[in-house]
Design a protein around this motif. Structure first.
Motif, short mmCIF file in Angstrom:
data_model
loop_
_atom_site.label_atom_id
_atom_site.label_comp_id
_atom_site.label_asym_id
_atom_site.label_seq_id
_atom_site.Cartn_x
_atom_site.Cartn_y
_atom_site.Cartn_z
N LEU A 4 0.87 -1.17 0.00
CA LEU A 4 0.00 0.00 0.00
C LEU A 4 0.91 1.22 0.00
CD1 LEU A 4 -2.80 1.37 0.40
CD2 LEU A 4 -2.38 1.18 2.85
N THR A 5 0.86 2.00 -1.07
CA THR A 5 1.72 3.17 -1.20
C THR A 5 0.87 4.42 -1.08
OG1 THR A 5 3.16 1.95 -2.70
CG2 THR A 5 3.42 4.34 -2.66
N VAL A 6 1.31 5.33 -0.21
CA VAL A 6 0.65 6.62 -0.04
C VAL A 6 1.61 7.69 -0.53
CG1 VAL A 6 -0.47 8.21 1.55
CG2 VAL A 6 -0.59 5.74 1.97
N ILE A 7 1.19 8.43 -1.55
CA ILE A 7 2.03 9.48 -2.13
C ILE A 7 1.41 10.82 -1.77
CG2 ILE A 7 2.95 10.46 -4.27
CD1 ILE A 7 2.58 7.64 -5.51
N ASP A 16 -2.86 14.53 5.06
CA ASP A 16 -3.02 14.18 6.47
C ASP A 16 -4.31 13.38 6.69
OD1 ASP A 16 -0.67 15.56 7.00
OD2 ASP A 16 -1.71 17.38 7.67
N VAL A 17 -5.38 13.81 6.03
CA VAL A 17 -6.65 13.09 6.15
C VAL A 17 -6.50 11.67 5.59
CG1 VAL A 17 -9.04 13.01 5.34
CG2 VAL A 17 -8.05 15.19 6.10
N ALA A 18 -5.85 11.54 4.44
CA ALA A 18 -5.65 10.22 3.83
C ALA A 18 -4.84 9.31 4.75
CB ALA A 18 -4.95 10.36 2.47
N HIS A 19 -3.80 9.85 5.37
CA HIS A 19 -3.00 9.04 6.30
C HIS A 19 -3.86 8.55 7.46
CE1 HIS A 19 1.04 9.23 4.68
NE2 HIS A 19 0.82 10.50 4.38
N GLY A 20 -4.74 9.41 7.95
CA GLY A 20 -5.64 9.01 9.03
C GLY A 20 -6.57 7.88 8.61
N VAL A 21 -7.11 7.97 7.39
CA VAL A 21 -7.98 6.91 6.88
C VAL A 21 -7.19 5.60 6.75
CG1 VAL A 21 -9.33 6.14 4.89
CG2 VAL A 21 -9.55 8.50 5.71
N VAL A 22 -6.00 5.68 6.17
CA VAL A 22 -5.16 4.48 6.00
C VAL A 22 -4.85 3.87 7.36
CG1 VAL A 22 -2.86 3.68 5.32
CG2 VAL A 22 -4.19 5.15 3.77
N ASP A 23 -4.44 4.68 8.31
CA ASP A 23 -4.11 4.17 9.64
C ASP A 23 -5.31 3.49 10.29
OD1 ASP A 23 -1.54 5.16 9.34
OD2 ASP A 23 -1.87 6.92 10.62
N GLN A 24 -6.48 4.10 10.18
CA GLN A 24 -7.68 3.53 10.79
C GLN A 24 -8.08 2.22 10.12
OE1 GLN A 24 -9.29 4.75 13.64
NE2 GLN A 24 -10.06 2.66 13.49
N GLU A 41 5.41 5.09 2.28
CA GLU A 41 5.04 6.50 2.15
C GLU A 41 6.08 7.19 1.28
OE1 GLU A 41 4.08 8.48 5.78
OE2 GLU A 41 3.13 6.70 6.60
N GLN A 42 5.60 7.95 0.30
CA GLN A 42 6.49 8.67 -0.59
C GLN A 42 6.03 10.11 -0.71
OE1 GLN A 42 6.10 6.03 -4.06
NE2 GLN A 42 8.25 5.50 -3.76
N SER A 43 7.00 11.01 -0.86
CA SER A 43 6.70 12.43 -1.02
C SER A 43 7.04 12.85 -2.45
CB SER A 43 7.51 13.27 -0.03
OG SER A 43 7.36 14.64 -0.33
N PRO A 59 -3.50 13.58 -2.19
CA PRO A 59 -2.81 12.32 -1.95
C PRO A 59 -3.25 11.23 -2.94
CG PRO A 59 -4.58 12.56 -0.39
CD PRO A 59 -4.55 13.83 -1.19
N VAL A 60 -2.33 10.34 -3.19
CA VAL A 60 -2.56 9.22 -4.09
C VAL A 60 -2.32 7.93 -3.30
CG1 VAL A 60 -1.75 8.05 -6.18
CG2 VAL A 60 -1.83 10.55 -6.10
N VAL A 61 -3.21 6.97 -3.47
CA VAL A 61 -3.04 5.67 -2.82
C VAL A 61 -2.96 4.62 -3.92
CG1 VAL A 61 -4.09 3.96 -1.30
CG2 VAL A 61 -4.26 6.39 -0.73
N LEU A 62 -1.90 3.85 -3.87
CA LEU A 62 -1.70 2.74 -4.80
C LEU A 62 -1.75 1.43 -4.02
CD1 LEU A 62 1.49 4.10 -6.64
CD2 LEU A 62 -0.89 4.48 -7.27
#
Length: 90
Positions: A4-7, A16-24, A41-43, A59-62
């Protein structure tokens, strides 16, 4: 292993919102499933190619390098996609 990649980038509210959703979502997955998911996680600020490809969509989620979502990440849809990805790889 499912990847799961979060860009995103620093100081990005939607990121930040996307990271929260992924974490939950990861926290709510059954332990055996969550253990089979590698989070990367990539920037876009660290990689010119990522910037060129995704700067308008973060944010992009792959999931396993395939686009799952951009701009907004839905918890239910992400959970279902991760469960499908992990079950398929068994």
């Amino acid at each position: 292993m499912t990847t799961l990649t979060v860009i995103g980038k620093p100081d990005c509210h939607l990121c930040d919102v996307a990271h929260g959703v992924v974490d939950q979502v990861l926290a709510d997955l059954p332990e055996g499933v969550a253990a089979r998911i590698d989070v990367v996680e990539q920037s876009i600020l660290d990689d010119p190619a990522l910037y060129a490809q995704w700067w308008e969509k973060i944010p992009v989620v792959l999931i396993d390098d395939a686009l799952h979502a951009h701009w907004r990440v839905g918890a239910d849809r992400l959970r279902d996609a991760l469960l499908d990805a992990v079950v398929v790889k068994r």
